[in-house]
Write an enzyme that holds these catalytic residues in place. Sequence first.
Site, PDB file in Angstrom:
ATOM      1  N   ASP A   1      23.877  28.599  52.500  1.00 47.50           N
ATOM      2  CA  ASP A   1      23.465  29.279  53.719  1.00 47.50           C
ATOM      3  C   ASP A   1      24.362  28.858  54.875  1.00 47.50           C
ATOM      4  OD1 ASP A   1      21.030  31.063  54.628  1.00 47.50           O
ATOM      5  OD2 ASP A   1      21.473  29.679  56.274  1.00 47.50           O
TER       6      ASP A   1
ATOM      7  N   TYR B   1      21.897  30.055  66.498  1.00 43.96           N
ATOM      8  CA  TYR B   1      20.753  29.397  65.842  1.00 43.96           C
ATOM      9  C   TYR B   1      20.601  27.956  66.326  1.00 43.96           C
ATOM     10  CZ  TYR B   1      20.405  33.359  62.656  1.00 43.96           C
ATOM     11  OH  TYR B   1      20.236  34.614  62.143  1.00 43.96           O
TER      12      TYR B   1
ATOM     13  N   ARG C   1      13.954  29.836  42.244  1.00 46.57           N
ATOM     14  CA  ARG C   1      13.594  29.285  43.545  1.00 46.57           C
ATOM     15  C   ARG C   1      12.276  28.516  43.444  1.00 46.57           C
ATOM     16  NH1 ARG C   1      10.819  30.286  47.898  1.00 46.57           N
ATOM     17  NH2 ARG C   1      11.630  30.316  50.026  1.00 46.57           N
TER      18      ARG C   1
ATOM     19  N   ARG D   1      15.712  37.503  46.782  1.00 43.23           N
ATOM     20  CA  ARG D   1      14.300  37.665  46.397  1.00 43.23           C
ATOM     21  C   ARG D   1      13.940  39.011  45.778  1.00 43.23           C
ATOM     22  NH1 ARG D   1      12.615  35.867  52.216  1.00 43.23           N
ATOM     23  NH2 ARG D   1      14.631  36.870  52.425  1.00 43.23           N
TER      24      ARG D   1
ATOM     25  N   ARG E   1      23.977  39.131  49.869  1.00 46.38           N
ATOM     26  CA  ARG E   1      22.676  38.620  49.408  1.00 46.38           C
ATOM     27  C   ARG E   1      22.356  39.085  47.986  1.00 46.38           C
ATOM     28  NH1 ARG E   1      19.019  36.937  53.767  1.00 46.38           N
ATOM     29  NH2 ARG E   1      20.397  35.688  55.028  1.00 46.38           N
TER      30      ARG E   1
HETATM   31  O1  CP3 Z   1      24.993  36.647  49.970  1.00 44.68           O
HETATM   32  C1  CP3 Z   1      24.561  35.812  49.148  1.00 44.68           C
HETATM   33  O2  CP3 Z   1      23.849  36.131  48.172  1.00 44.68           O
HETATM   34  C2  CP3 Z   1      24.990  34.360  49.295  1.00 44.68           C
HETATM   35  C3  CP3 Z   1      24.067  33.456  49.915  1.00 44.68           C
HETATM   36  C4  CP3 Z   1      23.723  33.653  51.382  1.00 44.68           C
HETATM   37  C5  CP3 Z   1      22.423  33.401  51.903  1.00 44.68           C
HETATM   38  N1  CP3 Z   1      22.491  33.503  53.265  1.00 44.68           N
HETATM   39  C6  CP3 Z   1      21.250  33.057  51.107  1.00 44.68           C
HETATM   40  C7  CP3 Z   1      19.909  33.174  51.721  1.00 44.68           C
HETATM   41  C8  CP3 Z   1      24.547  33.987  52.471  1.00 44.68           C
HETATM   42  C9  CP3 Z   1      26.005  34.425  52.472  1.00 44.68           C
HETATM   43  C10 CP3 Z   1      23.748  33.867  53.650  1.00 44.68           C
HETATM   44  C11 CP3 Z   1      24.295  34.093  54.990  1.00 44.68           C
HETATM   45  C12 CP3 Z   1      23.408  33.981  56.151  1.00 44.68           C
HETATM   46  N2  CP3 Z   1      22.328  33.139  56.325  1.00 44.68           N
HETATM   47  C13 CP3 Z   1      23.589  34.695  57.357  1.00 44.68           C
HETATM   48  C14 CP3 Z   1      24.736  35.653  57.645  1.00 44.68           C
HETATM   49  C15 CP3 Z   1      24.597  36.956  56.972  1.00 44.68           C
HETATM   50  C16 CP3 Z   1      23.505  37.820  57.499  1.00 44.68           C
HETATM   51  O3  CP3 Z   1      22.564  38.085  56.712  1.00 44.68           O
HETATM   52  O4  CP3 Z   1      23.596  38.275  58.643  1.00 44.68           O
HETATM   53  C17 CP3 Z   1      22.560  34.317  58.241  1.00 44.68           C
HETATM   54  C18 CP3 Z   1      22.342  34.849  59.631  1.00 44.68           C
HETATM   55  C19 CP3 Z   1      21.774  33.323  57.575  1.00 44.68           C
HETATM   56  C20 CP3 Z   1      20.622  32.556  58.119  1.00 44.68           C
HETATM   57  C21 CP3 Z   1      19.387  32.803  57.357  1.00 44.68           C
HETATM   58  N3  CP3 Z   1      19.165  32.361  56.067  1.00 44.68           N
HETATM   59  C22 CP3 Z   1      18.239  33.490  57.798  1.00 44.68           C
HETATM   60  C23 CP3 Z   1      18.085  34.149  59.152  1.00 44.68           C
HETATM   61  C24 CP3 Z   1      17.326  33.465  56.741  1.00 44.68           C
HETATM   62  C25 CP3 Z   1      15.904  33.951  56.775  1.00 44.68           C
HETATM   63  C26 CP3 Z   1      15.827  35.422  56.603  1.00 44.68           C
HETATM   64  C27 CP3 Z   1      15.566  35.742  55.166  1.00 44.68           C
HETATM   65  O5  CP3 Z   1      16.241  36.640  54.624  1.00 44.68           O
HETATM   66  O6  CP3 Z   1      14.655  35.102  54.600  1.00 44.68           O
HETATM   67  C28 CP3 Z   1      17.943  32.794  55.647  1.00 44.68           C
HETATM   68  C29 CP3 Z   1      17.354  32.557  54.307  1.00 44.68           C
HETATM   69  C30 CP3 Z   1      18.171  32.954  53.130  1.00 44.68           C
HETATM   70  N4  CP3 Z   1      19.508  32.763  52.973  1.00 44.68           N
HETATM   71  C31 CP3 Z   1      17.648  33.499  51.927  1.00 44.68           C
HETATM   72  C32 CP3 Z   1      18.735  33.642  51.039  1.00 44.68           C
HETATM   73  C33 CP3 Z   1      18.691  34.128  49.603  1.00 44.68           C
HETATM   74  C34 CP3 Z   1      16.195  33.791  51.636  1.00 44.68           C
HETATM   75  C35 CP3 Z   1      15.540  32.480  51.400  1.00 44.68           C
HETATM   76  C36 CP3 Z   1      14.436  32.466  50.369  1.00 44.68           C
HETATM   77  O7  CP3 Z   1      14.702  32.483  49.155  1.00 44.68           O
HETATM   78  O8  CP3 Z   1      13.293  32.375  50.821  1.00 44.68           O
END
Ligand code: CP3
Length: 344
Positions: free
Chosen positions: A75, A152, A38, A29, A25
């Site tokens: 994602d 999911y 964003r 944010r 990540r």
């Molecule tokens: O790592 C990186 O920077 C690359 C991009 C990336 C994102 N999500 C961007 C993201 C990667 C590799 C993921 C993987 C992901 N997404 C996983 C597996 C890794 C882990 O964290 O366990 C999972 C379970 C998801 C599903 C997901 N996406 C959830 C549950 C959420 C909401 C929780 C949160 O952190 O807000 C997301 C949103 C998400 N994916 C964000 C980002 C940068 C935040 C979104 C925003 O900008 O509001």
Amino acid sequence: MTSSKTILRALDGETLPTPPIWMMRQAGRYLPEYKATRAQAGDFLSLCYNPDLATEVTLQPIRRYGFDAAILFADILLIPQALGADLWFVTGEGPRLSTITSQADLDKLGPVSDIHETLNPIYQTVRNLSGALPIETTLIGFAGAPWTVATYMIAGRGTPDQGPAHRLMNEQPEVFDALMDKITEATIDYLLMQIEAGAEVVKIFDSWAGSLPSAAFQKYSLEPARRITAALKAKYPDTPIIGFPREAGDGYIGFAKATGVDCVALDNSVTPGWAVKNVQVDGCVQGNLKSSHMVTGGQALVDETRAIVKAFSGGPHIFNLGHGITPDADPDNVQRMIDAVRDV
Ligand code: CP3
């Protein structure tokens, strides 16, 4: 010629004097520049599907910190959407999807061959990045592992114990297995396209592997990872694969050998001492600083970073967090971690 890409060298089994580093990540944010892009995109999914802006946010942490790898901004839940599930994000809460609880729900999904229509912008982001990154920076593509994506798709949201997915597995095993197969096939096609577009490494995120009891772990975490790895290696034998069976515990032992992945990413539930003896013996490992150190900082961050570097220094190692960096992290702590790894 020795590659200038230290991540590729570590993945090839080389023990380097300083481990290469990137962060789960890393575009997110906690960075003001991410929040600005964003806001420009409007919402998270629009950002994922906009190749120019997704390229920009992928590059932001590379410009700011000079990480050794960039991870594609996308994602894991884009695969369900590409298969025809509804997907939206509720601000402050997380993802929501249409649910799968029956054969009829499964039948509503589209064919695997149609996923690229939705996912084409992601491949464009990968192409943009492969032209834009510094020569020494490795581009990592990724997908969710079938079990994690299924949790999911079945529940329609994140769940603390993945209860709805376990229930479907037990009560309607044929529906569950058909869903797992469909996600596995889509994931193979998706990752092949990312590699064709320029991803140099791919990572498979099995964030909920830890909730599978051991027989189910073999069948639904290890076996799909093996299948995906075999299919990718058949076409691209030289593209390294990182597996992340998060919180697998003893399931980490032998995971690389059994699946064929080149590197295993470690979460925070295992100690470096244990992982050196039980996992790094089989090859490269990635991890595993607690992401809370990015919030709390101080001497503990420096000490813990150095201890991890030292513990893994006898074999191939990529420095990373044990899970993603959180929005409340201080960007200065990320620099402190990098300085401690590189000993500057
Ligand atoms: O790592 C990186 O920077 C690359 C991009 C990336 C994102 N999500 C961007 C993201 C990667 C590799 C993921 C993987 C992901 N997404 C996983 C597996 C890794 C882990 O964290 O366990 C999972 C379970 C998801 C599903 C997901 N996406 C959830 C549950 C959420 C909401 C929780 C949160 O952190 O807000 C997301 C949103 C998400 N994916 C964000 C980002 C940068 C935040 C979104 C925003 O900008 O509001």
